[in-house]
Design a protein around this motif. Structure first.
Motif, PDB file in Angstrom:
ATOM      1  N   VAL C   9       0.834  -1.200   0.000  1.00  0.00           N
ATOM      2  CA  VAL C   9       0.000   0.000   0.000  1.00  0.00           C
ATOM      3  C   VAL C   9       0.866   1.246   0.000  1.00  0.00           C
ATOM      4  CG1 VAL C   9      -1.502   1.338   1.492  1.00  0.00           C
ATOM      5  CG2 VAL C   9      -2.072  -1.007   0.975  1.00  0.00           C
ATOM      6  N   VAL C  12       2.522   1.602  -3.484  1.00  0.00           N
ATOM      7  CA  VAL C  12       1.597   2.065  -4.530  1.00  0.00           C
ATOM      8  C   VAL C  12       1.229   3.525  -4.292  1.00  0.00           C
ATOM      9  CG1 VAL C  12      -0.699   1.747  -5.488  1.00  0.00           C
ATOM     10  CG2 VAL C  12       0.701  -0.223  -4.997  1.00  0.00           C
ATOM     11  N   GLY C  13       0.966   3.866  -3.017  1.00  0.00           N
ATOM     12  CA  GLY C  13       0.622   5.243  -2.685  1.00  0.00           C
ATOM     13  C   GLY C  13       1.748   6.192  -3.057  1.00  0.00           C
ATOM     14  N   ALA C  15       3.993   5.754  -5.352  1.00  0.00           N
ATOM     15  CA  ALA C  15       4.058   5.868  -6.810  1.00  0.00           C
ATOM     16  C   ALA C  15       3.002   6.844  -7.305  1.00  0.00           C
ATOM     17  CB  ALA C  15       3.855   4.504  -7.454  1.00  0.00           C
TER      18      ALA C  15
ATOM     19  N   ILE D  15      -5.436  10.010  -2.678  1.00  0.00           N
ATOM     20  CA  ILE D  15      -4.580   8.828  -2.728  1.00  0.00           C
ATOM     21  C   ILE D  15      -4.573   8.137  -1.371  1.00  0.00           C
ATOM     22  CG2 ILE D  15      -2.181   8.108  -2.994  1.00  0.00           C
ATOM     23  CD1 ILE D  15      -2.044  10.314  -5.181  1.00  0.00           C
ATOM     24  N   MET D  19      -5.756   4.365  -0.669  1.00  0.00           N
ATOM     25  CA  MET D  19      -4.886   3.376  -0.044  1.00  0.00           C
ATOM     26  C   MET D  19      -5.561   2.734   1.166  1.00  0.00           C
ATOM     27  SD  MET D  19      -2.503   2.929  -1.955  1.00  0.00           S
ATOM     28  CE  MET D  19      -3.280   3.483  -3.444  1.00  0.00           C
ATOM     29  N   PHE D  22      -7.526   0.103  -0.468  1.00  0.00           N
ATOM     30  CA  PHE D  22      -6.616  -0.913  -1.012  1.00  0.00           C
ATOM     31  C   PHE D  22      -6.102  -1.807   0.109  1.00  0.00           C
ATOM     32  CE2 PHE D  22      -2.478  -1.556  -3.541  1.00  0.00           C
ATOM     33  CZ  PHE D  22      -3.040  -2.586  -4.266  1.00  0.00           C
TER      34      PHE D  22
END
Lengths: 81, 496, 97, 134
Positions: C9, C12-13, C15, D15, D19, D22
């Motif tokens: 997580v 990805v965050g 990025a 974001i 997340m 996610f």
């Protein structure tokens, strides 16, 4: 768009998201998710996206919540995490 | 009417699927013929489109007549047209094949099965035909949702496998959507051709870099590239046999098509090859996928599960072939999309027949099958030889192009992986041939009269004929591969 | 498992945040998204479709095909739910009784 | 620097929200919790798209003075001040995406109910245990 309102709504949305995934009672989690959708919809009204806002209010906060409540009532209400 | 054929390709299965439950209310058995009718019309339309493209070049079809960057546009070039024909013909063959296996496995769900089956095909065709990034997402979701439903009605344990697939698939689709969002925020357009015109000035922007990464990551999940393939084996093993015969060859191939589209139409080859090390990463991802898929396939005792890992390895071939980024390897990769679609559908139809006869799909179920089902096994031998890569079958030619491409690019690791996986295929399939024969060798001598009592117990014709047709198609594609390459694929490869 | 997902997580965050660094400012009227295609819709919507609500025009007219896809998604979801939960239930019930 | 943060903090909030969803999709073991995470993830993406449509000082994309007679219609086509209205395209895209989101939610819940009928639990580890026991 109004900056302070945007900040407050974002904060609410964020709190609702965290709460929805941490609460152990699934029914509460679903209701919090409904609140999350509702704040999301306010956020979009504030961003001048009214059409999206009422679609969200009816479809996601409405039908989505109903579907989830239906599913939770057909299964278990307690969650281990 | 003729000018409207491109839209008919997608609308026919959609319209027929909407009417399918109504037909089912009237007469349940008619749904099968209804689906066949829809898919035949669709196949005729797509073959017609392929010839139109071959004759007159790329077709642009404006939906609603709105000019491209404002409205949605269909762009059908050689690659699209080839994919359309592959998708519509394979789904037609699987639909013909599905009758008996659906009657056996899902007797009470026939009506809705064919409805969702047609929607699945609609999704696939919509993904392939469109020239708009967001429209692609919408059809991706139609295809995915239909796929989830079809897989979940499989044997015991299918719902759990489907749930994992839903989670992974949604992550993939969301990453794709995020990538499109990042492209949209920096270009303001969603039309692929338009984006390609605008992007070159932005190639050094961090937004575009992230967009490339997320688009490719999302597509990689959908195509089950090796480290993120975890959803595939469970889902395709437990799906009903007609469904795995439909989805296993098509879903991965369509994601590969989307990858080629994104790399070479949305972005220019220049970005993918020179500015960023995307293609290098892809070759190595391909090598890892081939090795991983091959090794995992060796460890399986379930036939369908083994095939799933073969599919994972085949995805590696194509990703690696595209990654080599030279004309020959690209020809090989695109030819392999065609070949692999045909080979995978062949393998899964055989698996479906074995499941139909023995009610399970372990490797041990192949015992004595050479005597009981000679025609099925003959088709299976052809498919297996094609996967191994033996000359007159189609598998050889795409592998040959890929090997030549690897030699030109001097990428020895990819070459080694190709050869290694061919060797593994030899072991995999000869092990099954052995199981098919061994029973007779050990028991035939003890009970001599057995040979007279054992009658041929062949699969029903509606399953057998499509399987044999696939095997014949495989040899024909092999024999005419030169024509296919020079008339279609030579135009389909991007200008490198 | 938790730590692994946390790492993913965060990665990805990070990025995604890296990608935002070059984005146009929030609410910038001159950003590419607001200047390339969308002005066309605002200018021509009234003339092309005689509808003051531009969102409706784009939804039902310029990008009407997306909306067809959207309806197809709803239909797919409905059929999927019937296929999963409803179909064949009666028959199975009879079998048990 | 301060100006940069003010003009980009939104994106970072979206974001962060994404997340959260996610993380729930990957780390939570309860299937309904995963679905909730999925919902949060998707709606955060929708929020991101909508934020691309915002223009400072712009209003809802419904044209003013649209109904002042037929003659006005032809003139209005060129008189529209584009800066005055928000960008309608992301709105349209997200109307579709919201519906897709709910459709996915529905199918996922249906599958979760099927799993519950079979194993009588929604916890992934308990399901795995009951599969291993046979």
């Amino acid at each position: 768009m109004i900056l302070p309102l945007d900040l407050i709504l974002l904060l609410f949305v964020f709190i609702c998201a965290i709460a929805a995934i941490t609460v152990r009672d699934l029914l509460s989690a679903v209701v919090i998710l409904g609140a999350y959708s509702f704040f999301m919809c306010l956020l979009w009204t504030q961003m001048a996206a009214v059409d999206v806002a009422f679609t969200e209010a009816s479809v996601s906060a409405g039908i989505g919540t109903v579907l989830m409540i239906g599913a939770v009532s057909k299964t278990k209400r307690r969650s281990k995490d | 009417m003729i000018a409207q054929i491109p839209i008919l390709i997608v609308v026919i299965p959609l319209l027929f699927s909407v009417l399918c439950p109504l037909i089912g209310l009237w007469r349940k058995g008619l749904c099968y013929s209804w689906a066949i009718l829809a898919l035949s019309l669709c196949a005729v339309a797509s073959i017609d489109t392929l010839f139109a493209v071959m004759g007159g070049g790329t077709i642009h079809y404006r939906l609603g007549g709105w000019a491209p960057p404002f409205g949605i546009e269909y762009v059908i070039d050689h690659l699209n047209a080839m994919m359309l024909v592959i998708v519509s013909l394979i789904s037609l063959i699987v639909a013909i094949y599905s009758r008996r296996s659906v009657e056996q496995e899902l007797p009470e769900k026939i009506v809705y099965f064919y409805t969702v089956f047609l929607l699945q095909v609609t999704g696939f065709l919509g993904i392939v035909i469109t020239g708009d990034l967001f429209n692609l997402y919408v059809f991706l979701e139609i295809g995915s949702l239909a796929g989830y439903a079809l897989i979940a009605i499989g044997e015991d344990g299918a719902p759990l496998a489907t749930f994992r697939y839903i989670v992974m698939g949604t992550i993939g689709a969301c990453f794709y959507l995020l990538g499109v969002g990042y492209i949209y925020i920096s270009t303001g357009s969603l039309n692929m051709a338009d984006v390609q015109q605008i992007l070159p000035q932005l190639y050094h922007s961090k937004v575009i870099l992230t967009a490339v990464a997320f688009l490719l990551a999302g597509i990689a999940i959908k195509m089950a590239l090796f480290p993120v393939h975890v959803w595939l084996p469970d889902a395709y093993t437990k799906a009903p046999s007609a469904v795995s015969a439909l989805i296993a060859p098509l879903m991965t191939k369509i994601s590969l098509y989307v990858m080629i589209r994104v790399l070479f139409t949305v972005f220019q080859p220049h970005l993918s090859i020179e500015l960023l090390p995307i293609t290098d990463i892809m070759v190595w991802a391909g090598v890892i996928a081939i090795l991983g898929g091959a090794v995992m396939a060796l460890a399986q005792t379930d036939f369908k599960r083994m095939l799933c890992y073969v599919v994972v390895a085949e995805v590696g071939y194509i990703v690696g072939g595209v990654g080599l980024a030279n004309t020959v390897a690209m020809k090989g990769a695109i030819l392999h999309i065609l070949n692999d679609a045909v080979m995978t559908v062949g393998l899964f139809t055989v698996a479906g027949i074995v499941t139909y006869k023995t009610k399970s799909h372990n490797l041990s179920d192949f015992e004595d099958l050479f005597r009981k089902m000679p025609f099925t096994m003959a088709a299976f031998v052809v498919v297996a030889l094609s996967i191994i890569g033996v000359p007159p079958t189609c598998g050889f030619f795409s592998k040959w192009y890929l090997i030549q491409g690897a030699l030109i690019a001097k990428h020895w690791a990819f070459l080694a992986a190709l050869l290694f996986s061919s060797l593994v295929s030899v072991i995999l399939f000869f092990r099954i041939f052995e199981i098919g024969y061994v029973f007779r060798a050990s028991n035939g001598t003890q009970t001599h009269g057995d040979e007279h009592t054992a009658i041929i117990n062949e699969a029903p014709l509606s399953m057998l004929i499509p399987t044999i047709a696939i095997a014949i198609a495989m040899i024909l594609i092999g024999l005419y591969n030169q024509a296919i390459v020079s008339n279609i694929i030579a135009f389909a490869i991007p200008k490198l | 498992m938790k730590i692994l997902s946390l790492i993913t997580v965060v990665f990805v965050g990070a990025a995604l945040i890296y990608g935002t660094l070059d984005m146009p400012k929030w609410g910038d009227p001159h950003s590419p998204a607001s200047t390339h295609v969308s002005p066309y819709y605002l200018r021509h919507s009234l003339h092309d479709a005689a509808t003051p609500n531009v969102v409706t025009t784009v939804l039902a007219d310029y990008r009407g095909y997306d909306t067809l896809g959207e309806t197809a998604v709803v239909f797919t979801a409905g059929m999927a739910c019937i296929l999963l939960l409803r179909a064949g239930r009666k028959r199975r019930g009879k079998g048990h009784v | 620097m301060f100006e940069f943060i003010v003009s980009h903090y939104n994106y970072w909030m979206y974001i962060a929200l994404m997340m959260v969803g996610f993380y729930a999709m990957m780390a939570k073991r309860n299937l309904v919790k995963k679905i909730i995470g999925m919902n949060i993830f998707q709606s955060a993406i929708i929020l991101f798209y909508i934020s691309t449509s915002v223009k400072r000082g712009a209003t809802v994309p419904i044209l003013e003075h649209a109904h002042e007679g037929h003659g006005a219609v032809a003139h209005a086509a060129h008189a529209v001040d584009v800066m005055q209205y928000a960008n309608p395209l992301p709105h349209v895209l997200m109307l579709t995406a919201i519906v897709v989101m709910v459709a996915t939610l529905g199918v996922a819940l249906a599958v979760a109910i099927m799993i519950y009928k079979r194993y009588h639990t929604l916890e992934e580890d308990e399901i795995m245990m009951s599969i291993r026991r046979g």
